[in-house]
Design a protein around this motif. Structure first.
Motif, PDB file in Angstrom:
ATOM      1  N   THR A   1       0.789  -1.237   0.000  1.00  0.00           N
ATOM      2  CA  THR A   1       0.000   0.000   0.000  1.00  0.00           C
ATOM      3  C   THR A   1       0.821   1.286   0.000  1.00  0.00           C
ATOM      4  O   THR A   1       0.284   2.356  -0.282  1.00  0.00           O
ATOM      5  N   ASP A   2       2.109   1.187   0.352  1.00  0.00           N
ATOM      6  CA  ASP A   2       2.950   2.383   0.537  1.00  0.00           C
ATOM      7  C   ASP A   2       2.417   3.280   1.652  1.00  0.00           C
ATOM      8  O   ASP A   2       2.610   4.496   1.641  1.00  0.00           O
ATOM      9  N   GLU A   3       1.738   2.680   2.619  1.00  0.00           N
ATOM     10  CA  GLU A   3       1.255   3.417   3.782  1.00  0.00           C
ATOM     11  C   GLU A   3       2.036   2.975   5.027  1.00  0.00           C
ATOM     12  O   GLU A   3       2.700   1.933   5.024  1.00  0.00           O
ATOM     13  N   ILE A   4       1.965   3.773   6.083  1.00  0.00           N
ATOM     14  CA  ILE A   4       2.540   3.360   7.367  1.00  0.00           C
ATOM     15  C   ILE A   4       1.634   2.302   7.982  1.00  0.00           C
ATOM     16  O   ILE A   4       0.414   2.450   8.003  1.00  0.00           O
ATOM     17  N   VAL A   5       2.229   1.235   8.491  1.00  0.00           N
ATOM     18  CA  VAL A   5       1.471   0.181   9.153  1.00  0.00           C
ATOM     19  C   VAL A   5       2.117  -0.070  10.510  1.00  0.00           C
ATOM     20  O   VAL A   5       3.329  -0.217  10.618  1.00  0.00           O
ATOM     21  N   SER A   6       1.300  -0.115  11.553  1.00  0.00           N
ATOM     22  CA  SER A   6       1.858  -0.288  12.896  1.00  0.00           C
ATOM     23  C   SER A   6       1.126  -1.371  13.674  1.00  0.00           C
ATOM     24  O   SER A   6      -0.044  -1.656  13.423  1.00  0.00           O
ATOM     25  N   VAL A   7       1.848  -1.974  14.605  1.00  0.00           N
ATOM     26  CA  VAL A   7       1.248  -2.857  15.599  1.00  0.00           C
ATOM     27  C   VAL A   7       1.342  -2.121  16.922  1.00  0.00           C
ATOM     28  O   VAL A   7       2.366  -1.523  17.251  1.00  0.00           O
TER      29      VAL A   7
ATOM     30  N   VAL B   1      -5.258  -8.116  22.567  1.00  0.00           N
ATOM     31  CA  VAL B   1      -3.849  -8.029  22.960  1.00  0.00           C
ATOM     32  C   VAL B   1      -3.128  -6.887  22.244  1.00  0.00           C
ATOM     33  O   VAL B   1      -1.982  -6.575  22.559  1.00  0.00           O
ATOM     34  N   GLY B   2      -3.807  -6.268  21.276  1.00  0.00           N
ATOM     35  CA  GLY B   2      -3.203  -5.162  20.538  1.00  0.00           C
ATOM     36  C   GLY B   2      -4.049  -4.796  19.340  1.00  0.00           C
ATOM     37  O   GLY B   2      -5.227  -5.180  19.251  1.00  0.00           O
ATOM     38  N   SER B   3      -3.455  -4.070  18.404  1.00  0.00           N
ATOM     39  CA  SER B   3      -4.183  -3.684  17.186  1.00  0.00           C
ATOM     40  C   SER B   3      -3.194  -3.484  16.048  1.00  0.00           C
ATOM     41  O   SER B   3      -1.998  -3.253  16.268  1.00  0.00           O
ATOM     42  N   ILE B   4      -3.722  -3.586  14.844  1.00  0.00           N
ATOM     43  CA  ILE B   4      -2.971  -3.256  13.625  1.00  0.00           C
ATOM     44  C   ILE B   4      -3.611  -2.013  13.034  1.00  0.00           C
ATOM     45  O   ILE B   4      -4.841  -1.947  12.899  1.00  0.00           O
ATOM     46  N   GLY B   5      -2.807  -1.024  12.692  1.00  0.00           N
ATOM     47  CA  GLY B   5      -3.332   0.206  12.123  1.00  0.00           C
ATOM     48  C   GLY B   5      -2.614   0.591  10.841  1.00  0.00           C
ATOM     49  O   GLY B   5      -1.401   0.402  10.728  1.00  0.00           O
ATOM     50  N   ILE B   6      -3.363   1.104   9.887  1.00  0.00           N
ATOM     51  CA  ILE B   6      -2.792   1.645   8.643  1.00  0.00           C
ATOM     52  C   ILE B   6      -2.981   3.155   8.679  1.00  0.00           C
ATOM     53  O   ILE B   6      -4.109   3.641   8.818  1.00  0.00           O
ATOM     54  N   VAL B   7      -1.893   3.886   8.552  1.00  0.00           N
ATOM     55  CA  VAL B   7      -1.920   5.344   8.619  1.00  0.00           C
ATOM     56  C   VAL B   7      -1.751   5.909   7.212  1.00  0.00           C
ATOM     57  O   VAL B   7      -0.818   5.543   6.497  1.00  0.00           O
ATOM     58  N   THR B   8      -2.647   6.797   6.838  1.00  0.00           N
ATOM     59  CA  THR B   8      -2.679   7.320   5.476  1.00  0.00           C
ATOM     60  C   THR B   8      -3.169   8.762   5.495  1.00  0.00           C
ATOM     61  O   THR B   8      -3.787   9.190   6.482  1.00  0.00           O
ATOM     62  N   PRO B   9      -2.903   9.538   4.445  1.00  0.00           N
ATOM     63  CA  PRO B   9      -3.452  10.893   4.413  1.00  0.00           C
ATOM     64  C   PRO B   9      -4.979  10.887   4.496  1.00  0.00           C
ATOM     65  O   PRO B   9      -5.639   9.986   3.961  1.00  0.00           O
TER      66      PRO B   9
ATOM     67  N   LEU C   1      -8.604  -0.770   2.429  1.00  0.00           N
ATOM     68  CA  LEU C   1      -7.722  -0.766   3.595  1.00  0.00           C
ATOM     69  C   LEU C   1      -8.385  -1.477   4.785  1.00  0.00           C
ATOM     70  O   LEU C   1      -7.726  -2.202   5.527  1.00  0.00           O
ATOM     71  N   ALA C   2      -9.684  -1.248   4.954  1.00  0.00           N
ATOM     72  CA  ALA C   2     -10.405  -1.898   6.051  1.00  0.00           C
ATOM     73  C   ALA C   2     -10.361  -3.417   5.895  1.00  0.00           C
ATOM     74  O   ALA C   2     -10.146  -4.155   6.868  1.00  0.00           O
ATOM     75  N   SER C   3     -10.555  -3.890   4.670  1.00  0.00           N
ATOM     76  CA  SER C   3     -10.494  -5.325   4.410  1.00  0.00           C
ATOM     77  C   SER C   3      -9.095  -5.868   4.677  1.00  0.00           C
ATOM     78  O   SER C   3      -8.927  -6.931   5.281  1.00  0.00           O
ATOM     79  N   GLU C   4      -8.105  -5.111   4.241  1.00  0.00           N
ATOM     80  CA  GLU C   4      -6.711  -5.547   4.394  1.00  0.00           C
ATOM     81  C   GLU C   4      -6.298  -5.599   5.857  1.00  0.00           C
ATOM     82  O   GLU C   4      -5.649  -6.552   6.299  1.00  0.00           O
ATOM     83  N   VAL C   5      -6.669  -4.578   6.628  1.00  0.00           N
ATOM     84  CA  VAL C   5      -6.239  -4.545   8.024  1.00  0.00           C
ATOM     85  C   VAL C   5      -6.968  -5.610   8.841  1.00  0.00           C
ATOM     86  O   VAL C   5      -6.397  -6.190   9.780  1.00  0.00           O
TER      87      VAL C   5
END
Length: 253
Positions: free
Chosen positions: A97-103, A213-221, A234-238
């Motif tokens: 996606t070329d987006e920031i992805v975090s746990v 126990v946590g979350s996965i997040g995709i950060v985008t403009p 993105l919702a489907s992917e995350v």
């Protein structure tokens, strides 16, 4: 005052100094003494000890955090099971996606980024492991709140409040509760401009035996999330990623 109480106060003050060094980036003895309202001689004694142990560095009379702390943070992350399980998924989504992805995890009622992946095309927000923000200001925090029982949510809000970070941050308890209910129903969260204006987040919870126990997040403009089709992708992917991490967390050796 007993020796034990005095010792505890000494430890507390040392950590207050480290917190100020983190906040100010670098600071002199006189300024630090004013900030803490204690004598300069006392501040100097603390700084001398912290410097000798590698937790602070003195550069021309200005003090900053030492790299010894990086060792603690690095070990904490690399000993964490969620980090190791999630990292391949974060790398995959970031490349795709070329987006920031975090746990992310929750610690003492605050939202903490455990690890983030990005590419040269991602937003450049200065996100780093250990950064801590109010949990209600970020979709990846709200998906964790949505998975907690009402008592835990009340405890977190009572302790930290619903402080505004931007003009778009949810600060009304009823409004937040309504959003948490929506998150529970759809299984993911989307918001924008609530933590940083111009930044949007799509997130899903990582659950093990129905416990968050946590979350996965995709950060985008923000503008990207206004595209309903892209937002849905993105919702489907995350959600897919969070499910993979959840299963691997439970069953991987």
């Amino acid at each position: 005052m007993s020796n034990s109480v005095s010792g505890l106060k000494t430890v507390e003050r040392a950590f207050e100094i480290l917190e100020l060094l983190k906040e100010k980036k670098e600071i002199g003895v006189a300024e630090l003494a004013r900030e803490m309202d204690i004598p300069k001689s006392t501040v100097h004694d603390y700084l001398r000890t912290l410097t000798s142990m590698g937790y602070a560095v003195n550069e021309n009379g200005k003090y900053r955090l030492g790299f010894r702390l990086l060792e603690f943070g690095g070990q904490l992350k690399y000993r964490n099971r969620l980090f190791h399980i999630a990292k391949p998924e974060l790398e995959r989504i970031a490349e795709q996606t070329d987006e920031i992805v975090s746990v992310n995890v929750e610690d003492r009622g605050r939202f903490v980024i455990l690890h983030a992946e990005h590419t040269s095309k991602s937003l450049q927000l200065g996100i780093y492991p250990g950064i801590t923000i109010p949990i209600h200001t970020h979709a990846a925090g709200k998906v964790m709140l949505a998975g907690y029982d009402d008592g835990r949510v009340d405890e977190i809000i009572d302790q930290h409040g619903l402080t505004a970070v931007t003009e778009h941050t949810i600060t009304d308890r009823d409004e937040l509760e309504a959003e948490l209910e929506t998150i529970r129903e759809q299984g993911y969260a989307v918001d924008w401009d609530q933590q940083v204006v111009g930044m949007g987040v799509v997130a899903a919870p990582v659950k093990v035996e129905d416990q968050v126990v946590g979350s996965i997040g995709i950060v985008t403009p923000t503008d990207h999330l206004r595209d309903e089709e892209y937002c849905a992708e993105l919702a489907s992917e995350v959600q897919k990623s969070a499910n993979i991490v959840s299963v691997n967390y439970q069953y991987s050796p």
